[in-house]
Design a protein around this motif. Sequence first.
Motif, PDB file in Angstrom:
ATOM      1  N   GLY A 164       3.210  24.157 -21.012  1.00 47.20           N
ATOM      2  CA  GLY A 164       2.491  25.402 -20.771  1.00 47.20           C
ATOM      3  C   GLY A 164       1.023  25.272 -20.457  1.00 47.20           C
ATOM      4  O   GLY A 164       0.284  26.250 -20.534  1.00 47.20           O
ATOM      5  N   LEU A 165       0.556  24.087 -20.100  1.00 48.77           N
ATOM      6  CA  LEU A 165      -0.850  23.944 -19.717  1.00 48.77           C
ATOM      7  C   LEU A 165      -1.022  24.367 -18.260  1.00 48.77           C
ATOM      8  O   LEU A 165      -0.226  23.989 -17.407  1.00 48.77           O
ATOM      9  N   PRO A 166      -2.038  25.142 -17.976  1.00 51.90           N
ATOM     10  CA  PRO A 166      -2.249  25.589 -16.604  1.00 51.90           C
ATOM     11  C   PRO A 166      -2.717  24.460 -15.701  1.00 51.90           C
ATOM     12  O   PRO A 166      -3.363  23.515 -16.153  1.00 51.90           O
ATOM     13  N   ASP A 167      -2.391  24.554 -14.435  1.00 48.71           N
ATOM     14  CA  ASP A 167      -2.769  23.540 -13.462  1.00 48.71           C
ATOM     15  C   ASP A 167      -3.870  24.104 -12.568  1.00 48.71           C
ATOM     16  O   ASP A 167      -3.618  24.862 -11.631  1.00 48.71           O
ATOM     17  N   TYR A 168      -5.103  23.760 -12.870  1.00 53.92           N
ATOM     18  CA  TYR A 168      -6.264  24.318 -12.186  1.00 53.92           C
ATOM     19  C   TYR A 168      -6.293  23.937 -10.711  1.00 53.92           C
ATOM     20  O   TYR A 168      -6.622  24.763  -9.857  1.00 53.92           O
ATOM     21  N   GLU A 169      -5.937  22.705 -10.382  1.00 51.08           N
ATOM     22  CA  GLU A 169      -5.966  22.270  -8.982  1.00 51.08           C
ATOM     23  C   GLU A 169      -5.006  23.086  -8.128  1.00 51.08           C
ATOM     24  O   GLU A 169      -5.326  23.442  -6.994  1.00 51.08           O
ATOM     25  N   THR A 170      -3.827  23.395  -8.658  1.00 49.40           N
ATOM     26  CA  THR A 170      -2.868  24.214  -7.930  1.00 49.40           C
ATOM     27  C   THR A 170      -3.414  25.623  -7.743  1.00 49.40           C
ATOM     28  O   THR A 170      -3.279  26.216  -6.669  1.00 49.40           O
ATOM     29  N   TYR A 171      -4.042  26.160  -8.781  1.00 54.90           N
ATOM     30  CA  TYR A 171      -4.654  27.483  -8.693  1.00 54.90           C
ATOM     31  C   TYR A 171      -5.726  27.513  -7.602  1.00 54.90           C
ATOM     32  O   TYR A 171      -5.757  28.438  -6.771  1.00 54.90           O
ATOM     33  N   VAL A 172      -6.610  26.517  -7.588  1.00 54.46           N
ATOM     34  CA  VAL A 172      -7.695  26.486  -6.605  1.00 54.46           C
ATOM     35  C   VAL A 172      -7.134  26.415  -5.190  1.00 54.46           C
ATOM     36  O   VAL A 172      -7.564  27.165  -4.303  1.00 54.46           O
ATOM     37  N   SER A 215       0.832  -1.205   0.000  1.00 51.18           N
ATOM     38  CA  SER A 215       0.000   0.000   0.000  1.00 51.18           C
ATOM     39  C   SER A 215       0.871   1.260   0.000  1.00 51.18           C
ATOM     40  O   SER A 215       0.534   2.252  -0.640  1.00 51.18           O
ATOM     41  N   GLY A 216       1.982   1.242   0.724  1.00 50.70           N
ATOM     42  CA  GLY A 216       2.907   2.379   0.715  1.00 50.70           C
ATOM     43  C   GLY A 216       3.515   2.579  -0.658  1.00 50.70           C
ATOM     44  O   GLY A 216       3.659   3.713  -1.131  1.00 50.70           O
ATOM     45  N   LEU A 217       3.855   1.504  -1.324  1.00 50.51           N
ATOM     46  CA  LEU A 217       4.410   1.574  -2.673  1.00 50.51           C
ATOM     47  C   LEU A 217       3.375   2.121  -3.638  1.00 50.51           C
ATOM     48  O   LEU A 217       3.678   2.958  -4.489  1.00 50.51           O
ATOM     49  N   ARG A 218       2.137   1.686  -3.485  1.00 47.88           N
ATOM     50  CA  ARG A 218       1.060   2.167  -4.352  1.00 47.88           C
ATOM     51  C   ARG A 218       0.887   3.684  -4.191  1.00 47.88           C
ATOM     52  O   ARG A 218       0.728   4.407  -5.164  1.00 47.88           O
ATOM     53  N   ASP A 219       0.929   4.170  -2.953  1.00 49.13           N
ATOM     54  CA  ASP A 219       0.822   5.609  -2.708  1.00 49.13           C
ATOM     55  C   ASP A 219       2.004   6.360  -3.311  1.00 49.13           C
ATOM     56  O   ASP A 219       1.838   7.444  -3.876  1.00 49.13           O
ATOM     57  N   ASP A 220       3.201   5.787  -3.197  1.00 54.17           N
ATOM     58  CA  ASP A 220       4.382   6.419  -3.774  1.00 54.17           C
ATOM     59  C   ASP A 220       4.273   6.521  -5.293  1.00 54.17           C
ATOM     60  O   ASP A 220       4.604   7.550  -5.878  1.00 54.17           O
ATOM     61  N   VAL A 221       3.812   5.456  -5.918  1.00 50.75           N
ATOM     62  CA  VAL A 221       3.650   5.456  -7.378  1.00 50.75           C
ATOM     63  C   VAL A 221       2.573   6.463  -7.783  1.00 50.75           C
ATOM     64  O   VAL A 221       2.736   7.211  -8.751  1.00 50.75           O
ATOM     65  N   ARG A 222       1.486   6.521  -7.045  1.00 44.74           N
ATOM     66  CA  ARG A 222       0.408   7.474  -7.335  1.00 44.74           C
ATOM     67  C   ARG A 222       0.927   8.913  -7.220  1.00 44.74           C
ATOM     68  O   ARG A 222       0.662   9.748  -8.087  1.00 44.74           O
ATOM     69  N   ASN A 223       1.674   9.210  -6.159  1.00 45.63           N
ATOM     70  CA  ASN A 223       2.233  10.554  -5.987  1.00 45.63           C
ATOM     71  C   ASN A 223       3.236  10.882  -7.081  1.00 45.63           C
ATOM     72  O   ASN A 223       3.263  12.008  -7.592  1.00 45.63           O
ATOM     73  N   ALA A 224       4.066   9.914  -7.439  1.00 46.54           N
ATOM     74  CA  ALA A 224       5.040  10.147  -8.512  1.00 46.54           C
ATOM     75  C   ALA A 224       4.316  10.439  -9.820  1.00 46.54           C
ATOM     76  O   ALA A 224       4.713  11.338 -10.568  1.00 46.54           O
ATOM     77  N   GLY A 225       3.242   9.710 -10.100  1.00 46.85           N
ATOM     78  CA  GLY A 225       2.457   9.952 -11.308  1.00 46.85           C
ATOM     79  C   GLY A 225       1.836  11.331 -11.303  1.00 46.85           C
ATOM     80  O   GLY A 225       1.799  12.019 -12.323  1.00 46.85           O
ATOM     81  N   ARG A 226       1.346  11.763 -10.158  1.00 47.31           N
ATOM     82  CA  ARG A 226       0.746  13.086 -10.035  1.00 47.31           C
ATOM     83  C   ARG A 226       1.800  14.169 -10.310  1.00 47.31           C
ATOM     84  O   ARG A 226       1.544  15.115 -11.053  1.00 47.31           O
ATOM     85  N   TYR A 227       2.972  14.023  -9.711  1.00 44.38           N
ATOM     86  CA  TYR A 227       4.038  15.009  -9.931  1.00 44.38           C
ATOM     87  C   TYR A 227       4.535  14.986 -11.371  1.00 44.38           C
ATOM     88  O   TYR A 227       4.820  16.032 -11.948  1.00 44.38           O
ATOM     89  N   LEU A 228       4.629  13.814 -11.943  1.00 43.23           N
ATOM     90  CA  LEU A 228       5.055  13.708 -13.338  1.00 43.23           C
ATOM     91  C   LEU A 228       4.046  14.392 -14.254  1.00 43.23           C
ATOM     92  O   LEU A 228       4.422  15.137 -15.162  1.00 43.23           O
ATOM     93  N   GLY A 229       2.770  14.171 -14.018  1.00 48.68           N
ATOM     94  CA  GLY A 229       1.734  14.820 -14.814  1.00 48.68           C
ATOM     95  C   GLY A 229       1.791  16.326 -14.690  1.00 48.68           C
ATOM     96  O   GLY A 229       1.683  17.052 -15.681  1.00 48.68           O
ATOM     97  N   GLN A 230       1.973  16.819 -13.472  1.00 45.41           N
ATOM     98  CA  GLN A 230       2.068  18.266 -13.259  1.00 45.41           C
ATOM     99  C   GLN A 230       3.298  18.824 -13.974  1.00 45.41           C
ATOM    100  O   GLN A 230       3.225  19.868 -14.627  1.00 45.41           O
ATOM    101  N   THR A 231       4.412  18.123 -13.905  1.00 42.42           N
ATOM    102  CA  THR A 231       5.629  18.566 -14.572  1.00 42.42           C
ATOM    103  C   THR A 231       5.446  18.613 -16.083  1.00 42.42           C
ATOM    104  O   THR A 231       5.843  19.590 -16.735  1.00 42.42           O
ATOM    105  N   MET A 232       4.814  17.592 -16.627  1.00 46.55           N
ATOM    106  CA  MET A 232       4.584  17.570 -18.078  1.00 46.55           C
ATOM    107  C   MET A 232       3.677  18.722 -18.510  1.00 46.55           C
ATOM    108  O   MET A 232       3.923  19.363 -19.527  1.00 46.55           O
TER     109      MET A 232
END
Length: 68
Positions: free
Chosen positions: A25-33, A3-20
């Motif tokens: 140049g796509l805005p990140d609405y969740e960060t804005y909110v 479960s810890g590994l799953r959370d780590d992979v999920r967080n890494a995916g979230r950060y990778l998506g935000q970085t991409m």
Amino acid sequence: MFSGLRDDVRNAGRYLGQTMRLMVGLPDYETYVSHMRRTHPDRDVMSYEQFFQERQAARYSGSAGRCC
């Protein structure tokens, strides 16, 4: 155990998506909110459509688009 590994992979995916999104140049609405709720609780939060249009205008008009 995994479960810890799953959370780590999920967080890494979230950060990778935000970085991409930032790289292309796509805005990140969740960060804005979260920024608006934390820093400017007295202001209304724009809808996603308003936010996207404002970010596009700020990006292509040549002016700075930051609030603070």
